[in-house]
Structures are given as structure tokens and as C-alpha cells.
Design a protein around this motif. Structure first.
Motif, short mmCIF file in Angstrom:
data_model
loop_
_atom_site.label_atom_id
_atom_site.label_comp_id
_atom_site.label_asym_id
_atom_site.label_seq_id
_atom_site.Cartn_x
_atom_site.Cartn_y
_atom_site.Cartn_z
N GLU A 10 0.65 -1.28 0.08
CA GLU A 10 0.25 0.03 0.13
C GLU A 10 0.77 1.24 0.07
OE1 GLU A 10 -3.69 -2.17 2.66
OE2 GLU A 10 -2.47 -0.70 3.55
N ASP A 11 1.89 1.22 0.89
CA ASP A 11 2.85 2.51 0.89
C ASP A 11 3.47 2.79 -0.55
OD1 ASP A 11 4.26 4.46 2.42
OD2 ASP A 11 6.06 3.26 2.59
N LEU A 12 3.76 1.69 -1.34
CA LEU A 12 4.43 1.93 -2.50
C LEU A 12 3.51 2.25 -3.52
CD1 LEU A 12 7.16 -1.10 -2.55
CD2 LEU A 12 7.50 1.40 -1.92
N ILE A 13 2.30 1.70 -3.77
CA ILE A 13 1.32 1.89 -4.51
C ILE A 13 0.69 3.53 -4.36
CG2 ILE A 13 -1.17 1.56 -5.21
CD1 ILE A 13 -0.49 -1.49 -4.59
N SER A 14 0.80 4.03 -3.09
CA SER A 14 0.41 5.30 -2.69
C SER A 14 1.12 6.23 -3.60
CB SER A 14 0.36 5.39 -1.26
OG SER A 14 1.48 5.76 -0.63
N THR A 15 2.45 5.97 -3.73
CA THR A 15 3.36 6.96 -4.52
C THR A 15 3.17 7.08 -5.81
OG1 THR A 15 5.13 5.36 -4.87
CG2 THR A 15 5.19 6.41 -2.72
N GLN A 29 9.15 -1.03 -10.63
CA GLN A 29 10.38 0.02 -10.38
C GLN A 29 11.10 -0.55 -8.99
OE1 GLN A 29 9.38 4.28 -10.70
NE2 GLN A 29 7.51 3.75 -11.59
N PHE A 30 10.42 -0.80 -7.97
CA PHE A 30 10.79 -1.13 -6.86
C PHE A 30 11.42 -2.52 -6.63
CE2 PHE A 30 7.47 2.07 -6.34
CZ PHE A 30 8.20 3.05 -5.60
N VAL A 31 10.83 -3.48 -7.76
CA VAL A 31 11.50 -4.59 -7.69
C VAL A 31 12.80 -4.62 -8.28
CG1 VAL A 31 11.25 -6.91 -8.95
CG2 VAL A 31 9.10 -5.85 -8.05
N GLU A 32 13.17 -3.75 -9.35
CA GLU A 32 14.43 -3.59 -9.96
C GLU A 32 15.25 -2.92 -8.92
OE1 GLU A 32 13.08 -1.25 -13.49
OE2 GLU A 32 12.16 -2.96 -14.37
N LYS A 33 14.83 -2.18 -8.16
CA LYS A 33 15.61 -1.38 -7.11
C LYS A 33 15.95 -2.53 -6.10
CE LYS A 33 13.90 3.34 -7.69
NZ LYS A 33 13.21 4.28 -6.90
N GLY A 34 15.36 -3.58 -6.07
CA GLY A 34 15.78 -4.62 -4.85
C GLY A 34 14.78 -4.39 -3.54
N GLU A 35 13.90 -3.43 -3.73
CA GLU A 35 13.27 -3.23 -2.75
C GLU A 35 12.12 -4.28 -2.20
OE1 GLU A 35 11.90 0.84 -2.19
OE2 GLU A 35 13.49 1.52 -3.23
N ILE A 36 11.46 -4.60 -3.10
CA ILE A 36 10.43 -5.68 -3.00
C ILE A 36 10.66 -7.03 -3.96
CG2 ILE A 36 8.82 -4.31 -2.08
CD1 ILE A 36 7.49 -4.54 -4.82
#
Length: 409
Positions: A313-318, A364-371
Motif C-alpha cells: 500500500e505504501d509503494l502503490i500510494s506513491t 520500479q521497486f522490484v528492479e531496485k531490490g526493494e521488494i
């Protein structure tokens, strides 16, 4: 004072009066002397994860809670002082309005404002006219203040706001900062009167760059005075303070429920080994701060692994087109559960925002290794509104039931 027929399961040396009977009599002109450990309030949880549970708080507990919260909000970035004008936006039935009616008076704020009704245009006008600088509430309140058609007319740059009741999404934090507001997180439960933690800054944080300070504000916070807090595994052993290992928050403080009324089994399950088990999954940082990953009942269990819905939810909210978002676990034949995202788009994005937009945003967050990639929701659903509880929280029980057949069998 209690609803008729709902009283604690044992004698605590106080007469419980049904409020229906109290309304028939004249108000007391003076209160009798009572023991500080006498029950003062009888409250019920909001029922976001199951049927509401009732319990009581004592006069002693509420006084100590007031002293502790009044001290905690004097820390930066809130820096509460006598110069502040406070507005109480949390209803009294939501855990004593989080203690605001008492802590704001104790802190001697210049003025304490009650808006009278939940009309967001009216509240914005009162904030402007009364010069309100300090308030608190659930994320939905902030969302309504920002999205009301009249909002752009008002300067909110002096407003300091503590968010509780649900996680503060990163997208909402940045939207408030774009208006010049100061917003941080807090945490508590009905059982805890409610405040346990506030995400204020410690001396070592004050010179951090803005993005690093935001990381602190988005955490659930650090325990306020008189609260002992740990994050533990299933055997009640402390998890590593590495900001990664998920465990359950357990607490002690002088202002906790002593029992769930009429439910000894839930009482035994919650109070184990001398600690109250909150049911909140969190990570613990080296500096003592915690960040909630999810309610244990809201964690999505997929293929034997946990997916924290709050992180998604936090990431989608951005995403710039997202107003509100909830992620729930939906039954899946192979994986047990899979995440489904339910989104309210921002004005101008209705009918334009697509499932692929959201999934590409998360990539984008997958590619950064965040999730990991397998956290990405299997389905994205767009709606006009999300169901809310009586206290303004998104009601995930309703969503889980409503979308239980959203994925193909």
C-alpha cells in the motif's frame, strides 16, 4: 458507566451504572473521592480484524497516559508548546480521542478547538480562522483535508499533524509536505489507552537530510515514556534489531486493559508471559524504533511466505494517480493467498489509470531490490470509495469478503 448488561467479569470495587439510567438523573454537583485504580472508562475495539472486544481503563492509567503523551509531543518535529492552537479531530469514542482532550490542556496550548462536525470544508475554514497549528487523526482525515475542493484556498503550512489508527502512506506524507505541513506517525490500540509510540526525532536525527527524516516519520515510532516495548518471535524471544526480521509487538505500560470483558480465552491469549501481545507484526531497528509491517491477521500468506500488505500500500500510494489504496489477501488454489489491490483513483485519473500502470509502477521497486517480484498483486481493482469503520479506518474485513472470488479458481 456502561452499556446495560456489559460489566467487567469481576468486582473491582466500583459500581457500574448503565448510562441509560444515568441520563434519567440530574448531573452530579461534585464527584466523590475514589481510588485511583477504579475503572474510569469502558471501551470496545473497532473490530477491524474480528468482533469488537471490550475492556476498561482506570483513572490512574489515564492520568499517566496523559502525562506521558504530553511529554512525548514536546519533541521535534512537533515541538508542542503554549503557542500552539490544537484542534481535536478524533471522536471521543475512538479511545478517548487518543487522550487529546486531556494532554492538550496539560500542555497549556493557547487555544483548544473542537470543530463541532465532520464537514471538511467547515474544518478547513476553522483551521484558517482559529490559526490551528496542531492536530491528529487517521489518514482518512488528512486525505479529506487535502482533497476537499476548498483545500487549495487555505494555507496549511503551519499545521503539525500526528497520524494514527492506520499506517501513514508515503504518498500521503509527500502530499502533505507539498503543502508545507509537518506530519509524523504514532501508534496505539484501544487496549492501550491508546498511545504507545510516536515517530518523533531524537538528537541524532535532527541533522539528517529530508528524505532520511521522512524514513523516521514513516516508522511507527519509538515507545513513549513508561512504555516497555519488544518485538518477538512465536516463542516470545526478541527478534534481531535489524529493520528486516518481522515479529510481533508486545508491550507493558501502566495503562493497559486488564481483561477482555466476558472473554477469558482471549484474555489469556493476549496477556502471555507478562506482556500484552498486540497482534501487530513489525520490524525493530537498532535505534529502538519500530515499523509495523501489518496486522498479523492482515499479512498475506502466499506459498508459505509473508507479504506485508502495508508495504505494498505504501509503494502503490506513491503513484501520482492514486488517492486511497488497500491490499488484501484473496484465496488462491495454488498459493493459499495472493494480493489484490483495491484503489480509489485521484480526480482526473478515473477511467485512465490501469492495472498495468500500477504493476509497472511496482516493478520500479522490484528492479531496485526493494521488494520481490512475486509480491506484485495478481489483480488491481478500481473503485469510487473504500469501506471505512466507525473510526475512519479502511475495513479490510469487508474487502476480503467482497473480493474473495476475485481471482480465478
Amino acid at each position: 458507566m456502561s452499556d446495560r448488561g456489559r460489566v467487567p467479569g469481576q468486582d473491582y470495587g466500583v459500581k457500574m451504572i448503565p448510562y441509560e439510567d444515568l441520563l434519567k438523573h440530574e448531573p452530579l454537583r461534585e464527584f466523590p473521592e475514589i481510588d485511583e485504580r477504579t475503572p474510569a472508562t469502558l471501551l470496545f475495539t473497532s473490530g477491524t480484524t474480528g468482533p469488537p472486544k471490550g475492556g476498561y481503563h482506570t483513572h490512574r492509567g489515564l492520568v499517566l497516559h496523559t502525562l506521558s503523551t504530553a511529554l512525548a509531543v514536546k519533541n521535534p518535529p512537533v515541538n508542542a508548546s503554549q503557542d500552539d492552537v490544537a484542534m481535536v479531530l478524533v471522536p471521543m469514542y475512538h479511545v478517548h480521542a487518543w487522550g487529546w482532550p486531556w494532554s492538550t490542556m496539560l500542555n497549556g496550548h493557547r487555544k483548544i478547538v473542537y470543530p463541532g462536525r465532520f464537514d471538511w470544508g467547515h474544518i478547513l475554514r476553522v483551521i484558517h480562522e482559529e490559526g490551528v497549528t496542531f492536530s491528529a487523526g487517521v489518514p482518512t482525515i488528512l486525505y479529506n483535508l487535502l482533497m476537499h475542493p476548498d483545500s487549495p484556498k487555505y494555507d496549511l503550512s503551519r499545521l503539525k499533524f500526528i497520524v494514527g489508527g492506520a499506517a501513514l502512506p508515503e504518498g500521503l506524507l509527500k502530499a502533505t509536505q507539498a503543502r508545507g505541513m509537518t506530519v509524523i506517525s504514532g501508534y496505539g490500540l484501544t487496549e492501550t489507552a491508546p498511545v504507545l509510540t510516536i515517530a518523533y526525532l531524537r538528537p541524532e536525527h535532527r541533522d539528517l537530510p529530508a528524505e532520511r527524516r521522512n524514513e523516521i516519520y514513516l516508522r511507527t515510532g519509538i515507545n513513549i515514556p513508561l512504555v516497555q516495548l519488544r518485538v518477538v518471535d512465536e516463542q516470545d524471544r526478541d527478534v534481531p534489531r535489524d529493520g528486516k526480521t518481522i515479529g510481533e509487538i508486545v508491550v507493558r505500560s501502566p495503562w493497559l486493559f486488564r481483561e477482555y470483558i466476558g472473554d477469558p480465552e482471549k484474555t489469556r491469549n493476549a496477556w502471555r508471559n507478562g506482556w500484552f501481545h498486540t497482534g501487530d507484526a513489525a520490524v525493530w531497528y537498532p535505534d529502538g524504533y519500530v515499523k509495523i509491517a501489518d496486522r498479523l491477521k492482515d499479512v498475506i500468506k502466499s506459498g508459505g511466505e509473508w507479504i506485508p500488505s502495508l508495504r505494498l500500500e505504501d509503494l502503490i500510494s506513491t503513484h501520482p494517480g492514486v488517492n486511497l489504496v488497500a491490499v488484501v489477501g484473496v484465496p488462491h488454489e495454488k498459493w493459499g493467498e495472493r494480493p489484490v489491490a483495491i484503489i480509489v483513483p485521484k480526480p482526473g485519473y478515473e477511467g485512465r489509470l490501469t492495472e498495468n500502470d500500477i504493476k509497472n509502477h511496482l516493478m520500479q521497486f522490484v528492479e531496485k531490490g526493494e521488494i520481490p517480484k512475486w509480491w506484485i498483486p495478481d489483480k488491481v481493482i478500481f473503485v469510487k470509495e473504500l469501506p471505512l469503520t466507525s473510526t475512519g479506518k479502511i475495513d479490510k474485513k469487508v474487502l476480503r469478503d467482497q473480493y474473495k472470488d476475485a481471482l480465478p479458481k
